[in-house]
Write an enzyme that holds these catalytic residues in place. Structure first.
Site, mmCIF file in Angstrom:
data_model
loop_
_atom_site.group_PDB
_atom_site.id
_atom_site.type_symbol
_atom_site.label_atom_id
_atom_site.label_comp_id
_atom_site.label_asym_id
_atom_site.label_seq_id
_atom_site.Cartn_x
_atom_site.Cartn_y
_atom_site.Cartn_z
ATOM 1 N N ARG A 264 0.786 -1.153 0.122
ATOM 2 C CA ARG A 264 -0.083 0.111 0.017
ATOM 3 C C ARG A 264 0.740 1.207 -0.101
ATOM 4 O O ARG A 264 1.885 1.384 0.592
ATOM 5 C CB ARG A 264 -0.817 0.076 1.146
ATOM 6 C CG ARG A 264 -2.254 -0.901 1.147
ATOM 7 C CD ARG A 264 -2.966 -0.561 -0.050
ATOM 8 N NE ARG A 264 -4.103 -1.270 -0.150
ATOM 9 C CZ ARG A 264 -4.295 -2.341 -0.887
ATOM 10 N NH1 ARG A 264 -3.478 -2.467 -1.742
ATOM 11 N NH2 ARG A 264 -5.249 -2.971 -1.005
ATOM 12 N N GLU A 293 -4.303 8.142 -4.591
ATOM 13 C CA GLU A 293 -4.702 7.402 -5.714
ATOM 14 C C GLU A 293 -5.958 7.945 -6.312
ATOM 15 O O GLU A 293 -7.025 7.848 -5.359
ATOM 16 C CB GLU A 293 -4.794 5.649 -5.763
ATOM 17 C CG GLU A 293 -3.348 5.210 -5.311
ATOM 18 C CD GLU A 293 -3.572 3.589 -5.139
ATOM 19 O OE1 GLU A 293 -4.274 3.163 -5.507
ATOM 20 O OE2 GLU A 293 -2.357 3.205 -5.066
ATOM 21 N N HIS A 312 -1.695 0.750 -9.992
ATOM 22 C CA HIS A 312 -2.402 -0.147 -9.214
ATOM 23 C C HIS A 312 -3.100 -1.239 -9.898
ATOM 24 O O HIS A 312 -4.140 -1.452 -9.415
ATOM 25 C CB HIS A 312 -3.493 0.549 -8.061
ATOM 26 C CG HIS A 312 -3.541 -0.061 -6.715
ATOM 27 N ND1 HIS A 312 -3.951 0.408 -5.668
ATOM 28 C CD2 HIS A 312 -3.607 -1.565 -6.583
ATOM 29 C CE1 HIS A 312 -4.070 -0.566 -4.646
ATOM 30 N NE2 HIS A 312 -3.871 -1.589 -5.221
#
Length: 351
Positions: A264, A293, A312
């Site tokens: 993360r 994000e 991601h």
């Protein structure tokens, strides 16, 4: 124990073939599945579906009526923390929700549900489903860093053929440190060892692991990275991992270390990473996750010559829906048999 009839509702987009496999787990299972109430997928395993999809008021009522009948949910309602909060308050039968993400603890925390409410049902994650694609992506990052792929791309774009030949680094015999020796970390270690790397890493409960040279907890991370040639983070975002990779840890690394993050983004202090990239402590960073994000347009990471930005997506594979459905079917069998469900979200630490 469950009643003679177990009602499962499909809350997120899922292909009919996988729904049928869930139905086939046991004759006592009733699966509620109304695809017209679910947003279409834009790509494989698009659990949120098309953001432009809207239900009519009548469809919205049907969606929640369906979910409120269920004892078990496949996915968070609308794949969102607010959907989780709503169903927790409206469904008195709810016993178990299976989340699509491996790191679902963040969404559970973001739902704002109190500990008393969270004791009423269980949340399992899809941890492990993403281990292989993430481990392969980590191998890509290691090889990119060792084989100078960023510099090669720049030379190619400039049609430059350097007069002085620059050597690449051998992965074989080098040292990798994996922060987080869970399923993703151990799969990463397996592939790294196949490349000839020596692997050490961290785990909350320190104990010897076959094939791992040294295991420490996070307090020993600085000592481990001091001799590493590459470092990968697989850790989830929790209060205990917040900015674990800070200036102290990056300063402890050998100059030229390759850094990969598939855990993360909140685990990394991005300002400290940029300093390490600019002073040569980190020679290359392969990043799939970020503190914010989507990565903000103004972030210097976008244009940094030593950084690969992945949006991601490194865990995504065409097989993901099948693998998650496999995991759910296995868990459902365990649930029906009164067993203990694996990969439960810790509602104290939220991972």
């Amino acid at each position: 124990m469950t009643s003679s009839q177990t009602i499962v509702a499909i809350a997120v987009p899922l292909e009919a073939e996988h729904v049928e496999r869930i139905r086939a787990v046991d004759p006592s299972v009733t699966v509620l599945y109304e695809p017209d109430l679910l947003p279409p997928e834009r790509f494989p395993a698009d659990h949120s579906g098309d953001p432009d999809f809207q239900r009519t008021p009548e469809q919205e009522d049907r969606y929640w009526e369906m979910l409120n009948k269920a004892e078990v949910l496949y996915g968070f309602p609308n794949e969102s923390p607010s959907g989780l909060a709503r169903i927790a308050g409206s469904n008195p039968h709810l016993q178990w929700i299976h989340a699509m993400a491996a790191g679902a603890g963040g969404a559970v925390k973001a739902s704002g549900l109190d500990s008393h409410t969270l004791q009423k049902f269980q949340v399992t994650t899809s941890a492990g489903v993403h281990a292989l694609p993430l481990a392969e992506f980590t191998a890509l990052g290691i090889l990119n860093g060792f084989k100078r792929s960023a510099e090669l791309a720049q030379d190619q774009a400039a049609k430059a053929w350097p007069e002085l030949r620059v050597p690449t680094r051998l992965v074989n015999g080098s040292r990798l440190v994996v922060a987080g020796l869970g399923e993703i970390g151990l799969e990463t270690a397996r592939i790294a060892r196949a490349l000839g790397m020596k692997v050490s890493g961290t785990k909350r409960s320190v104990a010897p692991i076959d094939g791992i040279d040294e295991v420490a907890d996070n307090s020993g991370l600085a000592g481990l990275v001091a001799s590493a040639d590459a470092v990968v983070n697989t850790l989830p975002g929790t209060p205990y991992t917040e900015k674990l990779f800070n200036r102290e840890i990056f300063s402890a690394m050998k100059p030229g270390t390759v850094f990969i993050n598939v855990g993360r983004g909140t685990v990394v202090d991005e300002d400290a990473l940029l300093e390490a990239l600019n002073n040569g402590q980190v020679s290359y960073a392969c990043l799939d996750v970020f503190a914010v994000e989507p990565l903000p347009q103004e972030s210097p990471l976008w244009n940094h010559p030593k950084v690969m930005v992945s949006p991601h997506t490194s865990a995504l594979s065409a097989a993901e829906n099948r693998l998650i459905a496999d995991r759910f079917c296995s868990n459902l069998r365990t649930y029906l048999d009164g067993g203990e469900l694996p990969h439960l979200v810790d509602t104290l630490h939220f991972y």
